[in-house]
Design a protein around this motif. Structure first.
Motif, PDB file in Angstrom:
ATOM      1  N   TRP A  55       0.768  -1.028   0.077  1.00 56.63           N
ATOM      2  CA  TRP A  55       0.008  -0.102  -0.019  1.00 56.63           C
ATOM      3  C   TRP A  55       0.825   1.028   0.118  1.00 56.63           C
ATOM      4  N   TYR A  56       0.422   2.296  -0.740  1.00 55.33           N
ATOM      5  CA  TYR A  56       1.280   3.595  -0.753  1.00 55.33           C
ATOM      6  C   TYR A  56      -0.122   4.483  -0.724  1.00 55.33           C
ATOM      7  N   ASP A  78      -5.847  -4.267  12.646  1.00 58.21           N
ATOM      8  CA  ASP A  78      -7.009  -4.423  11.775  1.00 58.21           C
ATOM      9  C   ASP A  78      -7.302  -3.179  10.900  1.00 58.21           C
ATOM     10  N   TRP A  79      -7.083  -1.933  11.467  1.00 61.19           N
ATOM     11  CA  TRP A  79      -7.510  -0.831  10.673  1.00 61.19           C
ATOM     12  C   TRP A  79      -6.359  -0.776   9.385  1.00 61.19           C
ATOM     13  N   LYS A  80      -5.332  -1.139   9.744  1.00 59.50           N
ATOM     14  CA  LYS A  80      -4.037  -1.039   8.664  1.00 59.50           C
ATOM     15  C   LYS A  80      -4.454  -1.893   7.777  1.00 59.50           C
ATOM     16  N   ARG A  86      -8.533  -2.659   1.091  1.00 57.05           N
ATOM     17  CA  ARG A  86      -9.625  -1.710   0.174  1.00 57.05           C
ATOM     18  C   ARG A  86      -8.768  -1.294  -0.926  1.00 57.05           C
ATOM     19  N   ASP A  87      -7.672  -1.180  -1.200  1.00 52.93           N
ATOM     20  CA  ASP A  87      -6.874  -0.970  -2.443  1.00 52.93           C
ATOM     21  C   ASP A  87      -6.290  -2.204  -3.236  1.00 52.93           C
TER      22      ASP A  87
END
Length: 99
Positions: A55-56, A78-80, A86-87
């Motif tokens: 991710w970035y 969990d949020w990370k 998501r992406d």
């Protein structure tokens, strides 16, 4: 922006899907990820074999990027994971797309 490597980005590295996570910020994303992958510097990413960019998020301002990095580092794991999925739901290595 001069090129893909010339922008500021907050990023997440891992060793495998759902593995160890590292959140960082840099002004030269492709070069910095290459350094992680090659184990150029001793530290957390080399010790844990974190070579996969999952991710970035590009930014125009380093101050904003640093604040975002600090915020994400404080998030629960969990949020990370949700941010990554998501992406990048398959946890693909995004490094090849930077070059």
């Amino acid at each position: 922006m001069v090129g893909r490597d010339a922008y500021i980005a907050v990023y997440i590295m891992t060793n495998r899907p759902y593995g160890t996570l590292y959140v960082g910020v840099t002004g030269r994303l492709a070069h910095r990820i290459w350094e992680h992958r090659e184990g150029v510097y001793p530290g957390f990413t080399r010790r844990h074999g974190l070579k996969r960019l999952v991710w970035y998020e590009p930014h125009d301002d380093m101050t904003v990027a640093l604040q975002r990095e600090k915020s994400i580092k404080r998030w629960p794991r969990d949020w990370k994971i949700n941010l990554i999925e998501r992406d990048n739901p398959h946890w693909d290595d995004l490094y090849a797309g930077l070059a």
